[in-house]
Design an enzyme around this catalytic site. Structure first.
Site, mmCIF file in Angstrom:
data_model
loop_
_atom_site.group_PDB
_atom_site.id
_atom_site.type_symbol
_atom_site.label_atom_id
_atom_site.label_comp_id
_atom_site.label_asym_id
_atom_site.label_seq_id
_atom_site.Cartn_x
_atom_site.Cartn_y
_atom_site.Cartn_z
ATOM 1 N N ASP A 67 -2.615 6.371 11.951
ATOM 2 C CA ASP A 67 -1.977 5.872 10.757
ATOM 3 C C ASP A 67 -0.499 6.819 10.510
ATOM 4 O O ASP A 67 -0.637 8.026 9.990
ATOM 5 C CB ASP A 67 -2.587 6.176 9.521
ATOM 6 C CG ASP A 67 -1.816 5.385 8.194
ATOM 7 O OD1 ASP A 67 -0.604 5.032 8.411
ATOM 8 O OD2 ASP A 67 -2.270 5.426 7.128
ATOM 9 N N SER A 69 0.844 -1.152 -0.032
ATOM 10 C CA SER A 69 0.158 -0.065 -0.021
ATOM 11 C C SER A 69 0.760 1.190 0.096
ATOM 12 O O SER A 69 0.362 2.455 -0.253
ATOM 13 C CB SER A 69 -1.026 0.064 1.272
ATOM 14 O OG SER A 69 -0.051 -0.060 2.269
ATOM 15 N N HIS A 114 1.591 5.322 6.416
ATOM 16 C CA HIS A 114 1.211 5.839 4.984
ATOM 17 C C HIS A 114 1.408 7.374 5.070
ATOM 18 O O HIS A 114 1.774 8.126 6.095
ATOM 19 C CB HIS A 114 -0.241 5.464 4.646
ATOM 20 C CG HIS A 114 -0.438 4.094 4.450
ATOM 21 N ND1 HIS A 114 -0.923 3.291 5.654
ATOM 22 C CD2 HIS A 114 -0.226 3.268 3.523
ATOM 23 C CE1 HIS A 114 -0.892 2.049 5.230
ATOM 24 N NE2 HIS A 114 -0.539 2.002 3.993
#
Length: 502
Positions: free
Chosen positions: A478, A244, A481
């Site tokens: 998060d 990802s 990312h």
């Protein structure tokens, strides 16, 4: 007896004699001063113009005179800009001495002639406005202090002529510069950012995280030009393969290219898919350039499988078999691979009945050994299946996470970060990168390593944190990312630089 003569003058004669002496002295002084000034002026303006009467031809004489005239012009220019140059140099030294990251004006790519002209105009304006150099210096210093939020080290400022070309430059060695001309695209102008990376759309109010530009120490990183990039991939396939984090970079590339497209309707996903976390394969077509920009999910680059262990079928990782989706990667003109993020998860770290070779499921296997075997499998596939005359292969290094106070599932956070770090959190080079570099050195196919680890280490402010979703009720943040626009845009500028150099 003769009368003795008197040596005294009559008053009239004395006055006449004194006037004559005074007039002579005044005339001589005035003439001397005039002659001195004339000689100095004549020397200053005409000395560089040497006419060589002994030249062998008229052409040589004209050439020498032109060189003399050029020298005079250069001398005059240097004199004209000397004072503003001294002021600007003083400002530059002050800017370098401030703590934190280096902040430069967005016009740092102006050529020398423009810089000299601007310096002259600034100095003239300062004189006209009645501002003293000290006052101007004070005002400029305040501006520099306000713009330069951080500076890591004392970095020598190199002139354009002194900087190396990108081809011979270490792009990974540098510092972040606050630049108002960034980001390269607006969040509202890109329809390809999914919810997980849409920090602004999810409520993040500060925008400074998108205004930092990476500045290598020994060269300038070319600013991304979407039109040129589209021309470079005209009629080709640009393919991202990985986890990802690679999807993060792929979405960034779509946004950067989309800004150069005149008709948005001429860019579409081949199967009509909307980008989400669930689906992992996408191919966007740019009709005007007959090219595609694609992404294929592959967390480990090798096959994720299942095998019977005792009475149960358990998920395993076939470290001796390439991902079954590899047939889609073949034929690409530019391949950008990555793997690292999932090798840090609990299951892969533990390695208990998880790694499989043939029919053997290892009861326990060290994660570094498993990763080395998996990357050897990938390298073997590339050497057998990829034609280096057609395809350029890149491998991006690991992207750092910035969890503080715990891991992603145990209260780790990065919410409070709004600016880059003064120094990197990790003092050691990641073992994952070392393994990748060692494998690549043994390959027959040329592979370019995109080293983004160090430059990304500073950017604790660039993660979604609680802004990875529209509702911030979840305690899970998060810090792996990256927000878009943001840090992955710089990764693509590095990719663009390497493609340009070829």
């Amino acid at each position: 007896m003769e009368r003795q003569r008197s040596f005294s003058f009559k008053p009239t004669r004395l006055m006449l004699f004194s006037f004559t002496i005074f007039s002579s002295f005044l005339f001589l002084s005035t003439f001397t001063i005039w002659l001195s000034k004339s000689t100095s002026s004549l020397h200053h303006h005409h000395t560089p113009l040497h006419f060589n009467s002994s030249s062998s031809s008229d052409g040589d004489t004209v050439g020498d005179n032109f060189q003399s005239l050029t020298g005079f012009t250069q001398n005059f220019t240097v004199t004209a800009v000397r004072i503003p140059t001294l002021i600007d140099n003083r400002l530059a030294r002050t800017q370098k001495s401030l703590s934190g990251f280096k902040s430069e004006a967005s016009g740092h790519h102006a050529d020398a002639a423009t810089a000299a002209a601007n310096a002259t105009l600034n100095f003239t304006s300062m004189q006209d406005s009645g501002t003293s150099p000290g006052e101007r210096f004070s005002e400029e210093q305040k501006k520099v202090e306000a713009a330069s939020l951080f500076e890591k080290t004392q970095v020598p400022v190199l002139n354009k002529a002194e900087k190396e070309t990108v081809k011979g430059c270490d792009l990974a060695n540098g510092y972040w510069v606050f630049d108002e001309s960034y980001p390269l695209y607006a969040r509202d102008s890109c329809p390809f950012i999914d919810e997980g990376f849409d920090c602004e759309g999810n409520g993040r109010l500060d925008r400074n995280y998108s205004k930092w530009r990476w500045q290598p120490r020994e060269c300038d990183l070319p600013r991304f030009n979407a039109t040129k990039m589209l021309e470079m991939i005209r009629g080709k396939r640009l393919v991202f393969v990985g986890d990802s984090i690679n999807r993060n970079q792929w979405e960034s590339m779509l946004c950067m290219l989309f800004g150069a497209v005149k008709d948005p309707k001429r860019v579409y996903e081949a199967r009509g898919r909307k980008i989400t976390k669930e689906k992992g394969n996408y191919s966007f077509r740019f009709l005007d350039y007959q090219c595609t920009v694609e992404y294929y999910v592959s967390h480990f680059l090798v096959h994720e499988s299942k095998a019977r262990v005792g009475q149960k079928r358990r998920p395993t990782l076939r470290i001796d078999a390439i991902d079954h989706g590899s047939s889609r990667w073949r034929g690409a003109d530019i391949l950008v691979f990555n793997t690292a993020h999932w090798w840090s998860h609990h299951k892969t770290q533990a390695g208990v009945y998880y790694y499989q070779e043939g029919n053997l499921v290892h009861p326990r296997l060290n994660v570094s050994t498993a990763m080395r075997k998996a990357l050897t499998t990938w390298a073997s596939w590339v050497d057998k299946r990829i034609n280096p005359r057609k395809t350029q292969v890149f491998f991006r290094s690991s992207a750092p996470s910035h969890f503080r106070g715990g891991n992603w599932n145990s209260g780790g956070h990065c919410t409070e970060a709004t600016h880059p770090l003064n120094e990197t959190l990790s003092s050691t080079y990641p073992e994952k990168n070392i393994i990748i570099e060692e494998i690549v050195k043994l390959m027959k196919t040329p592979v370019t390593l995109l080293n983004i680890t160090n430059l990304s280490e500073y950017r604790i402010d660039g993660h979604p944190s609680i802004y990875g979703r529209k509702t911030q009720s979840s305690k899970i943040q998060d810090c792996s990312h990256w927000c878009l626009p943001g840090v992955p845009d710089t990764w693509n500028e590095l990719l663009y630089s390497h493609l340009q150099s070829r």
